[in-house]
Design a protein around this motif. Structure first.
Motif, mmCIF file in Angstrom:
data_model
loop_
_atom_site.group_PDB
_atom_site.id
_atom_site.type_symbol
_atom_site.label_atom_id
_atom_site.label_comp_id
_atom_site.label_asym_id
_atom_site.label_seq_id
_atom_site.Cartn_x
_atom_site.Cartn_y
_atom_site.Cartn_z
ATOM 1 N N VAL A 32 -1.000 -13.853 3.983
ATOM 2 C CA VAL A 32 -0.337 -12.928 3.144
ATOM 3 C C VAL A 32 -0.733 -13.004 1.808
ATOM 4 C CG1 VAL A 32 2.009 -12.180 2.345
ATOM 5 C CG2 VAL A 32 1.750 -12.759 4.607
ATOM 6 N N LEU A 33 -0.815 -14.303 1.144
ATOM 7 C CA LEU A 33 -1.127 -14.524 -0.334
ATOM 8 C C LEU A 33 -2.616 -13.861 -0.618
ATOM 9 C CD1 LEU A 33 -0.682 -15.727 -3.244
ATOM 10 C CD2 LEU A 33 -1.651 -17.676 -2.054
ATOM 11 N N GLY A 34 -3.413 -14.267 0.454
ATOM 12 C CA GLY A 34 -4.916 -13.527 0.256
ATOM 13 C C GLY A 34 -5.074 -12.218 0.110
ATOM 14 N N LEU A 35 -4.418 -11.516 1.156
ATOM 15 C CA LEU A 35 -4.329 -9.970 1.117
ATOM 16 C C LEU A 35 -3.578 -9.309 -0.109
ATOM 17 C CD1 LEU A 35 -3.405 -9.314 4.918
ATOM 18 C CD2 LEU A 35 -5.589 -8.980 3.606
ATOM 19 N N ALA A 36 -2.391 -9.839 -0.558
ATOM 20 C CA ALA A 36 -1.729 -9.483 -1.595
ATOM 21 C C ALA A 36 -2.529 -9.768 -3.003
ATOM 22 C CB ALA A 36 -0.261 -10.121 -1.637
ATOM 23 N N LEU A 39 -5.668 -7.283 -2.807
ATOM 24 C CA LEU A 39 -5.190 -5.671 -2.714
ATOM 25 C C LEU A 39 -4.501 -5.294 -3.778
ATOM 26 C CD1 LEU A 39 -5.236 -5.542 1.308
ATOM 27 C CD2 LEU A 39 -7.093 -5.035 -0.353
ATOM 28 N N TRP A 40 -3.457 -6.157 -4.032
ATOM 29 C CA TRP A 40 -2.443 -5.497 -4.940
ATOM 30 C C TRP A 40 -2.068 -6.157 -6.357
ATOM 31 C CZ3 TRP A 40 -1.109 -5.976 0.088
ATOM 32 C CH2 TRP A 40 -1.279 -4.846 0.940
ATOM 33 N N LEU A 41 -2.108 -7.417 -6.240
ATOM 34 C CA LEU A 41 -1.457 -8.337 -7.305
ATOM 35 C C LEU A 41 -2.330 -8.589 -8.434
ATOM 36 C CD1 LEU A 41 0.595 -11.149 -5.248
ATOM 37 C CD2 LEU A 41 1.490 -8.952 -6.572
ATOM 38 N N ALA A 42 -3.648 -9.123 -8.034
ATOM 39 C CA ALA A 42 -4.505 -9.218 -9.153
ATOM 40 C C ALA A 42 -6.013 -9.071 -8.631
ATOM 41 C CB ALA A 42 -4.476 -10.619 -9.714
ATOM 42 N N PRO A 43 -6.476 -7.861 -7.935
ATOM 43 C CA PRO A 43 -7.683 -7.628 -7.304
ATOM 44 C C PRO A 43 -9.065 -7.771 -8.462
ATOM 45 C CG PRO A 43 -6.764 -5.687 -7.578
ATOM 46 C CD PRO A 43 -5.763 -6.688 -8.080
ATOM 47 N N LEU A 44 -10.178 -8.282 -8.061
ATOM 48 C CA LEU A 44 -11.131 -8.364 -8.965
ATOM 49 C C LEU A 44 -11.631 -6.710 -9.360
ATOM 50 C CD1 LEU A 44 -13.264 -10.872 -7.152
ATOM 51 C CD2 LEU A 44 -11.906 -11.310 -9.013
ATOM 52 N N ARG A 45 -11.417 -5.957 -8.785
ATOM 53 C CA ARG A 45 -11.651 -4.705 -9.111
ATOM 54 C C ARG A 45 -10.197 -3.672 -9.044
ATOM 55 N NH1 ARG A 45 -16.151 -5.271 -5.473
ATOM 56 N NH2 ARG A 45 -17.684 -6.374 -6.280
ATOM 57 N N PHE A 53 -11.263 -9.727 2.780
ATOM 58 C CA PHE A 53 -11.697 -10.226 4.085
ATOM 59 C C PHE A 53 -11.873 -11.754 4.145
ATOM 60 C CE2 PHE A 53 -13.746 -6.003 4.091
ATOM 61 C CZ PHE A 53 -13.028 -5.372 4.947
ATOM 62 N N LYS A 54 -11.698 -12.613 2.918
ATOM 63 C CA LYS A 54 -11.753 -13.884 2.936
ATOM 64 C C LYS A 54 -10.633 -14.337 4.050
ATOM 65 C CE LYS A 54 -8.644 -14.630 -0.988
ATOM 66 N NZ LYS A 54 -8.648 -15.103 -2.428
ATOM 67 N N VAL A 55 -9.776 -13.427 4.254
ATOM 68 C CA VAL A 55 -8.261 -14.213 5.040
ATOM 69 C C VAL A 55 -8.781 -14.126 6.547
ATOM 70 C CG1 VAL A 55 -6.729 -13.665 3.345
ATOM 71 C CG2 VAL A 55 -7.038 -12.049 5.336
ATOM 72 N N LEU A 56 -9.857 -13.619 7.053
ATOM 73 C CA LEU A 56 -10.196 -13.230 8.528
ATOM 74 C C LEU A 56 -10.436 -14.565 9.307
ATOM 75 C CD1 LEU A 56 -12.469 -10.106 8.683
ATOM 76 C CD2 LEU A 56 -10.000 -10.303 9.397
ATOM 77 N N PRO A 57 -11.063 -15.355 8.528
ATOM 78 C CA PRO A 57 -11.384 -16.951 9.396
ATOM 79 C C PRO A 57 -9.880 -17.669 9.393
ATOM 80 C CG PRO A 57 -12.924 -16.760 7.374
ATOM 81 C CD PRO A 57 -11.724 -15.534 7.362
ATOM 82 N N LEU A 58 -8.973 -17.187 8.669
ATOM 83 C CA LEU A 58 -7.393 -17.865 8.755
ATOM 84 C C LEU A 58 -6.837 -17.196 10.100
ATOM 85 C CD1 LEU A 58 -6.316 -18.319 5.242
ATOM 86 C CD2 LEU A 58 -6.869 -20.187 6.959
ATOM 87 N N CYS A 59 -7.314 -16.130 10.429
ATOM 88 C CA CYS A 59 -6.458 -15.324 11.459
ATOM 89 C C CYS A 59 -6.915 -16.132 12.707
ATOM 90 C CB CYS A 59 -6.749 -13.861 11.419
ATOM 91 S SG CYS A 59 -6.127 -12.766 9.931
ATOM 92 N N LEU A 60 -8.214 -16.213 12.987
ATOM 93 C CA LEU A 60 -8.851 -17.024 14.048
ATOM 94 C C LEU A 60 -7.932 -18.122 14.603
ATOM 95 C CD1 LEU A 60 -12.544 -16.473 13.197
ATOM 96 C CD2 LEU A 60 -11.192 -15.062 14.762
ATOM 97 N N PRO A 61 -7.575 -19.137 14.190
ATOM 98 C CA PRO A 61 -6.846 -19.975 14.381
ATOM 99 C C PRO A 61 -5.203 -20.087 14.928
ATOM 100 C CG PRO A 61 -7.175 -20.567 12.271
ATOM 101 C CD PRO A 61 -7.958 -19.527 12.670
#
Length: 149
Positions: A32-36, A39-45, A53-61
């Protein structure tokens, strides 16, 4: 560690359920932190970045955590260090809210690592104790090499 005979149910030691809940909670919080963050709180762009997409590896386990699979806890305790590196770099290089979010990421990663480590240690200790009573004659040299799996 020698395998338990078929049909043997090993008791769940105290603290394992708490460690499992903590690991699942920290993993979900990191997702949740990575997505927020990206995408919303402090995106690079502005408008969000593909760094979400960096949170995808955390979804696998997640399924393995919920099914209480020992290898998932071991693998996740190694995977989490990639997020520790990202959080530490961004905590010192970013400014403002992004730096605070990186600090929060670091805290969640450390909590996840501790939860995984405690979970694995408690389960291995209980398995050794339970199997030690059934395999009382087994030498310790037979047990130790298999513990590294």
């Amino acid at each position: 560690m020698p395998d338990a005979p078929p049909g043997t149910v090993l008791p769940t030691p105290p603290g394992v359920d708490f460690a499992r809940r903590a690991a699942v909670a920290c993993t979900l919080a990191l997702i949740v932190l990575g997505l927020a963050w990206e995408l919303w709180l402090a995106p690079l762009r502005p408008g969000g970045s593909t760094l979400a997409f960096k949170v995808l590896p955390l979804c696998l386990p997640l399924p393995g955590l919920l099914k209480n699979r020992m290898y998932t806890y071991r693998a996740l305790s190694l995977l989490v260090w990639l997020y520790v590196m990202e959080g530490s770099v961004r905590a010192w290089s970013d400014k403002g809210l992004s730096a605070w979010l990186a600090g929060l990421e670091l805290l969640l990663c450390l909590g996840l690592f501790v939860a995984c480590t405690v979970h694995v240690r408690l389960r291995l200790k209980a398995a050794r104790a339970a199997l030690g009573t059934t395999h009382a004659g087994a030498a310790t040299s037979d047990v130790e090499p298999e513990m590294t799996r």
